[in-house]
Design a protein around this motif. Structure first.
Motif, mmCIF file in Angstrom:
data_model
loop_
_atom_site.group_PDB
_atom_site.id
_atom_site.type_symbol
_atom_site.label_atom_id
_atom_site.label_comp_id
_atom_site.label_asym_id
_atom_site.label_seq_id
_atom_site.Cartn_x
_atom_site.Cartn_y
_atom_site.Cartn_z
ATOM 1 N N ALA A 12 0.850 -1.188 0.000
ATOM 2 C CA ALA A 12 0.000 0.000 0.000
ATOM 3 C C ALA A 12 0.889 1.242 0.000
ATOM 4 O O ALA A 12 2.027 1.198 0.476
ATOM 5 N N GLU A 13 0.377 2.329 -0.506
ATOM 6 C CA GLU A 13 1.176 3.550 -0.642
ATOM 7 C C GLU A 13 1.718 4.072 0.679
ATOM 8 O O GLU A 13 2.753 4.720 0.704
ATOM 9 N N LYS A 14 1.049 3.805 1.776
ATOM 10 C CA LYS A 14 1.475 4.395 3.049
ATOM 11 C C LYS A 14 2.644 3.660 3.698
ATOM 12 O O LYS A 14 3.150 4.096 4.722
ATOM 13 N N HIS A 15 3.110 2.555 3.081
ATOM 14 C CA HIS A 15 4.180 1.784 3.699
ATOM 15 C C HIS A 15 5.048 1.133 2.627
ATOM 16 O O HIS A 15 4.532 0.469 1.736
ATOM 17 N N ASP A 16 6.356 1.325 2.706
ATOM 18 C CA ASP A 16 7.237 0.757 1.680
ATOM 19 C C ASP A 16 7.966 -0.512 2.134
ATOM 20 O O ASP A 16 8.742 -1.079 1.379
ATOM 21 N N PRO A 20 9.333 -2.029 10.295
ATOM 22 C CA PRO A 20 8.192 -2.844 10.726
ATOM 23 C C PRO A 20 6.873 -2.064 10.649
ATOM 24 O O PRO A 20 6.859 -0.845 10.794
ATOM 25 N N ALA A 21 5.809 -2.792 10.416
ATOM 26 C CA ALA A 21 4.480 -2.185 10.312
ATOM 27 C C ALA A 21 3.526 -2.915 11.249
ATOM 28 O O ALA A 21 3.770 -4.071 11.612
ATOM 29 N N PRO A 22 2.446 -2.259 11.645
ATOM 30 C CA PRO A 22 1.461 -2.934 12.493
ATOM 31 C C PRO A 22 0.744 -4.023 11.694
ATOM 32 O O PRO A 22 -0.089 -3.735 10.836
ATOM 33 N N GLY A 23 1.109 -5.249 11.935
ATOM 34 C CA GLY A 23 0.586 -6.379 11.180
ATOM 35 C C GLY A 23 -0.905 -6.576 11.309
ATOM 36 O O GLY A 23 -1.520 -7.219 10.458
ATOM 37 N N GLU A 29 -1.139 -4.242 4.510
ATOM 38 C CA GLU A 29 -1.003 -5.543 3.854
ATOM 39 C C GLU A 29 -0.389 -5.402 2.467
ATOM 40 O O GLU A 29 -0.467 -4.355 1.831
ATOM 41 N N TRP A 30 0.215 -6.475 2.007
ATOM 42 C CA TRP A 30 0.712 -6.519 0.640
ATOM 43 C C TRP A 30 -0.472 -6.426 -0.299
ATOM 44 O O TRP A 30 -1.551 -6.960 -0.033
#
Length: 145
Positions: A12-16, A20-23, A29-30
């Motif tokens: 998603a655009e908000k995360h590259d 780490p991201a909030p799973g 998500e991918w």
């Protein structure tokens, strides 16, 4: 030829994907996979060889984040320089030349930085001791050095 191998997720655009991201949050998500034909590749370049050594293989216009942690390019530049020194004036590269290139442990970054680090006037005895370790270094990175 060269191709970047693997199954690379799109995000998603908000995360590259660089941290780490909030799973538990579906916004992270991918969203799919990069198509194989969109991955970086090079085939039969005019220069006659391909060098990859963790340097960036895409520019800033590439639409997907492959990593944010590419090497600086010093190792690939060293390999390129070694190849160029062998093939100038129509020279050939032997299997022994390739072995030597694989085992080369010269650090271009050290060659650039160490002289500058040695110019810094330091008072801390521990830092000065570390600085003295760099004096006279030949910029090679042997396993036992």
């Amino acid at each position: 030829g060269y191709t970047l191998p693997g199954k690379i997720p799109t995000r998603a655009e908000k995360h590259d994907g660089s941290v780490p991201a909030p799973g538990w949050d579906p916004d992270y998500e991918w969203t799919g996979w990069v198509d194989q034909d969109e991955l970086p590749y090079e085939y039969d370049p005019e220069r006659g060889y391909i060098v990859t050594a963790n340097q960036a293989v895409v520019d800033e216009d590439y639409p997907y984040t492959l990593t944010t942690d590419w090497g600086y390019g010093a190792r690939s530049q060293r390999i390129n320089d070694l190849i160029q020194s062998k093939i100038k004036d129509g020279g050939k590269i032997s299997t022994d030349d390739m072995r030597q290139m694989q085992l080369d442990n010269s650090s271009a970054i050290a060659k650039l930085l160490v002289p500058e680090l040695l110019k810094i006037d330091v008072d801390d005895p521990h830092v000065r001791e570390a600085q003295k370790l760099l004096e006279g270094w030949d910029y090679t990175q042997d396993a036992d050095s």
